[in-house]
Design a protein around this motif. Sequence first.
Motif, mmCIF file in Angstrom:
data_model
loop_
_atom_site.group_PDB
_atom_site.id
_atom_site.type_symbol
_atom_site.label_atom_id
_atom_site.label_comp_id
_atom_site.label_asym_id
_atom_site.label_seq_id
_atom_site.Cartn_x
_atom_site.Cartn_y
_atom_site.Cartn_z
ATOM 1 N N LEU A 1 0.827 -1.208 0.000
ATOM 2 C CA LEU A 1 0.000 0.000 0.000
ATOM 3 C C LEU A 1 0.861 1.256 0.000
ATOM 4 C CD1 LEU A 1 -2.788 -0.827 2.629
ATOM 5 C CD2 LEU A 1 -2.928 -1.012 0.144
ATOM 6 N N ALA A 2 1.970 1.216 0.721
ATOM 7 C CA ALA A 2 2.794 2.410 0.882
ATOM 8 C C ALA A 2 3.606 2.744 -0.366
ATOM 9 C CB ALA A 2 3.728 2.232 2.079
ATOM 10 N N GLU A 3 4.181 1.723 -1.000
ATOM 11 C CA GLU A 3 5.081 1.985 -2.123
ATOM 12 C C GLU A 3 4.390 2.670 -3.297
ATOM 13 O OE1 GLU A 3 6.841 -1.796 -2.929
ATOM 14 O OE2 GLU A 3 8.048 -1.784 -1.095
ATOM 15 N N PRO A 4 3.180 2.251 -3.704
ATOM 16 C CA PRO A 4 2.540 2.965 -4.813
ATOM 17 C C PRO A 4 2.150 4.398 -4.460
ATOM 18 C CG PRO A 4 1.502 0.826 -4.436
ATOM 19 C CD PRO A 4 2.387 1.097 -3.266
ATOM 20 N N GLY A 5 2.024 4.691 -3.154
ATOM 21 C CA GLY A 5 1.650 6.031 -2.729
ATOM 22 C C GLY A 5 2.808 6.996 -2.644
ATOM 23 N N LYS A 6 3.991 6.536 -2.995
ATOM 24 C CA LYS A 6 5.195 7.347 -2.850
ATOM 25 C C LYS A 6 5.822 7.632 -4.203
ATOM 26 C CE LYS A 6 9.372 7.528 0.016
ATOM 27 N NZ LYS A 6 10.171 6.806 1.031
ATOM 28 N N ASP A 7 6.320 8.848 -4.365
ATOM 29 C CA ASP A 7 7.054 9.213 -5.579
ATOM 30 C C ASP A 7 8.328 9.915 -5.135
ATOM 31 O OD1 ASP A 7 7.947 9.821 -8.081
ATOM 32 O OD2 ASP A 7 6.443 11.350 -8.507
ATOM 33 N N GLY A 8 9.447 9.233 -5.303
ATOM 34 C CA GLY A 8 10.691 9.783 -4.784
ATOM 35 C C GLY A 8 10.636 9.833 -3.267
#
Length: 417
Positions: free
Chosen positions: A126-133
């Motif tokens: 859930l966390a990784e797709p919500g992060k950009d850089g």
Amino acid sequence: MRRRLLALLCVTGSLVSACGLLPGGHARTTVTVWLMKDSASRDFLRRFTDDFERTHRDLRLDIRIQEWTGIVEKVRAALKDGSGDAPDVIEVGNTQVPLYADGGRLADLTLESMRDWGQDAWLPGLAEPGKDGNAQYGIPWYAANRVVIYRKDLFRAVGITAPPKTREEWLADTQKLDSGGNQGIYLAGQDWYTLAGFVWDEGGDLAVQKDYDWKGALDTPAALRGMDFYRRLQALGRGPVAADEEHPPQAGVFAGGRVAQIVAVPGLAQSIVQRNPSLKGTLGFFPVPGKTAARPGAVFTGGSDLVVPRNTKDQFAATAVVGALTGATWDTELARTMNYVPNKTTLAAAVAGGEGVAAMAAGAAHGRATPGTPQWADVEADNPIKQYMTRVLTGADPRTEARRASRRITEELTPGL
């Protein structure tokens, strides 16, 4: 990883404060929240709203339920600068966050995530797709993922007393089950989400990013090992090699024949029993086995994140809603109510009493999501991974086909290439 129409309007009992005024005549700030149909029950939303408005006396919630059909364009329109009816908080599918974050349309919630929201314990899928850089745009809310649904009676009949813990044990048990007219496992040839888990377990990926460019990665040695395990497992049943798990729907196949196992979300068991009531009480669940007994296998994690549009009228109020919904109290309450996995590994004990959800939670701790690029939707539109799988399962050279599929993925992820 969404259920039922609801409009929380002014309610009796405290009409003045509920409709926007505090004692003394001061106006409340209304926070508009878009949630997806069936994500939460009517009763959950009523209880959450009552509690939130009691503990945030200056805020009022306006929760509006959205349909999944057409939601992408509706959200995109709402995120445009100057949108007159933009919500303050939006529930989005976890893999959709990169699509909406593209172009700087979402608020960066990194500071709140690091300071208040316990991001170190978030489920990675859930966390990784919500992060950009270094920026966190999507805040994990709830998850669901695949487990192995199995028939306990068929396991007992061949002397298997406990579910397998490793992939090699899984293969050996499935081979025992694949006898006497039974299918050891029903695994469709194009179930690419299940394949992805095996690829991740081997240390590979579907695509990788270098600098700003994405490239297909099915032709790496690790990804090829994942495909080889899939081939070996799929051969221990009679799943169609040129179709996915929905063609035909695997719940019907499991209900109608002597199938020992399928890989699916636990909720599919209800559909199986509805189709074949004689299976009631015979179904069990276990996490997809990993390479060693020390941890379950990696799985694709579906579910939802909460985002705050950059054009919100009150980011402070919006983040208060996000913090409450994703905090331990209400996140675990949602998980128990809807049979979800909570957003943090540290909250898994909250669903330990349900066999299916507990199996999901064990896998979700090591879950992943599809590559975090807005262009991934283009890959899925005419999915070269499915075609690759069918070719390998029908005898084509895996390395040649993996290179072909990787080139196709690269082309889709690099517009104008």
